[in-house]
Design a protein around this motif. Sequence first.
Motif, short mmCIF file in Angstrom:
data_model
loop_
_atom_site.label_atom_id
_atom_site.label_comp_id
_atom_site.label_asym_id
_atom_site.label_seq_id
_atom_site.Cartn_x
_atom_site.Cartn_y
_atom_site.Cartn_z
N PHE B 204 29.24 59.36 -14.66
CA PHE B 204 28.56 59.03 -13.41
C PHE B 204 29.25 59.60 -12.17
O PHE B 204 28.57 59.97 -11.23
N TYR B 208 28.31 63.68 -10.33
CA TYR B 208 27.81 63.59 -8.97
C TYR B 208 28.62 64.46 -8.04
O TYR B 208 28.08 65.13 -7.15
N GLY B 244 26.70 61.29 5.17
CA GLY B 244 25.66 61.09 4.17
C GLY B 244 25.96 59.91 3.27
O GLY B 244 25.06 59.13 2.92
N PHE B 247 25.28 56.79 5.22
CA PHE B 247 23.83 56.58 5.35
C PHE B 247 23.26 56.04 4.03
O PHE B 247 22.41 55.13 4.05
N ALA B 248 23.70 56.61 2.92
CA ALA B 248 23.22 56.13 1.62
C ALA B 248 23.62 54.67 1.41
O ALA B 248 22.81 53.86 0.93
N CYS B 251 21.35 52.50 3.49
CA CYS B 251 20.00 52.43 2.91
C CYS B 251 19.97 51.47 1.74
O CYS B 251 19.05 50.64 1.64
N VAL B 252 20.98 51.57 0.87
CA VAL B 252 21.03 50.68 -0.28
C VAL B 252 21.18 49.24 0.17
O VAL B 252 20.52 48.32 -0.34
N PHE B 254 20.23 47.90 3.09
CA PHE B 254 18.99 47.44 3.73
C PHE B 254 17.91 47.19 2.67
O PHE B 254 17.17 46.20 2.75
N PHE B 255 17.81 48.06 1.73
CA PHE B 255 16.82 47.91 0.66
C PHE B 255 17.07 46.62 -0.12
O PHE B 255 16.14 45.85 -0.39
N ILE B 258 16.12 43.55 2.04
CA ILE B 258 14.69 43.30 2.15
C ILE B 258 14.12 42.83 0.81
O ILE B 258 13.29 41.91 0.74
N LEU B 259 14.57 43.45 -0.25
CA LEU B 259 14.07 43.10 -1.58
C LEU B 259 14.42 41.65 -1.91
O LEU B 259 13.56 40.89 -2.40
N HIS B 261 15.03 39.32 0.20
CA HIS B 261 14.24 38.46 1.08
C HIS B 261 12.82 38.26 0.54
O HIS B 261 12.30 37.13 0.50
N GLU B 262 12.21 39.35 0.09
CA GLU B 262 10.85 39.24 -0.44
C GLU B 262 10.81 38.41 -1.72
O GLU B 262 9.88 37.64 -1.95
#
Lengths: 170, 275
Positions: B204, B208, B244, B247-248, B251-252, B254-255, B258-259, B261-262
């Motif tokens: 992994f 990368y 980068g 930022f990644a 994003c992870v 925040f995703f 939100i997930l 939370h939903e």
Amino acid sequence: MAAGCAWFLVLGSVFLCNLFKTLLPTISSFLLKVLQKDAEQERDMRAEIQEMKKEHNSVSMMDEFARYARLERKINKMTDKLKTHVKSRTAQQAKMKWMVNIGFYILQAALMISLIWKYYADPVTVVPSKWIAPLEQLVAFPSGVAGGVGITCWLVVCNKVASIGLHTIS
Amino acid sequence: MQCPDDTSLNTPEERTCLSSAQRRAEIRRRKLLMNSEDRMNRIVGFTKAEAENNGSSRSVTAPVFHLDLDRSDSWSTYPSPRLSPFLPEAVGSSHPHSDLPGYPLPDTSEVLCGGVDKDVTPGVRQRPRGEAQLAADEPSHSGSPRRGLQKYLSRFDDAMKLRGQLANEKQAQEAASSDPDELDSFRLFRLVGSVLLAIFVRVFVCKYLVEKKMQTTVLTAALLLSGIPAEVINRSMDTYKKMGDVFADLCVYFFTFILSHEILLLVGPEEAETP
């Protein structure tokens, strides 16, 4: 309920697009196999060349020079024909790959545009604005709803996460 | 006829002094004495620390060792200036040095009598072969050889003790070797964990990193051709790479936020609905 599932719809669409993107080489080779009907011909030519080479090795140049030369000419001719065939097949393969990729990107762009069009004014989900302060304005773009998550922000986030996840798996 | 003090056996007069039995005894004794120095050096070198600490210990279990400090031909039946440390000097024997301090050596007379030669000069009992005459004919000597003998004897005792201890320890280790089952399982766990970690990193992480490097090669070449220095390009690439990564990570985060939370919203109303 439909409004509540907007985030899931966008997430699913992005995930499928990324998955399809990773499978593009496989799809293009499959399509090539289906559309290209002269693959058998190439296989036959290769087999024939192998047979002629075996015969060519068994024939003595000193004893049967005419036969030896004839075989050699045949082998060269067949090899040139095979090379031409392989070149055209490779070109077709590259064209097919290019077309599949272009088609995919067009579909993806269309999907993204339709999603943005649909959820331009409405956020995909809403959270208390204090939770995402001080970036609530940027996150809410272009809906403008306080505490809402805009379609562009959610698309970018889902794309990034999906690409990282699929890359890790693949 | 009294044999001369010279230790050489080569003159005819000396040969006539000895009977055949004595000659044979002398040859045997000489053969034994030839290697005694090496043997004792080995023992002494091995048990030197114990010998210095313990002092004198007289329980010798392996007789028939002789130490000749002065290796010469005069060992045979002729007097030599020194004695072997294993020489058991009998108590009350008519020895010229019986009045010296440290005489006789205790507890050795009965043990080191492996090769007493009865053909030697009488009056010296319980001596190894040929040593009796050696001791009997010994000229007057100071106490230092005797002390040296005692010292060597004590070292030999210590060496024998140490050998016994080592043998016992080895047996104890072999007997106690039944509980490495726990160690084996732990070691196996460590090994398996190391293998899994290495596989994870190789599959992994390295993949990368390698891919990222390949992507920037063409861009780096283009920038170099356009005249930008390599150092500036490298630093910029590193900066953009880190940006980068940040930022990644955002994003992870925040995703996931939100997930979760939903999912909580989805689960929460269902729990409220159920009685």
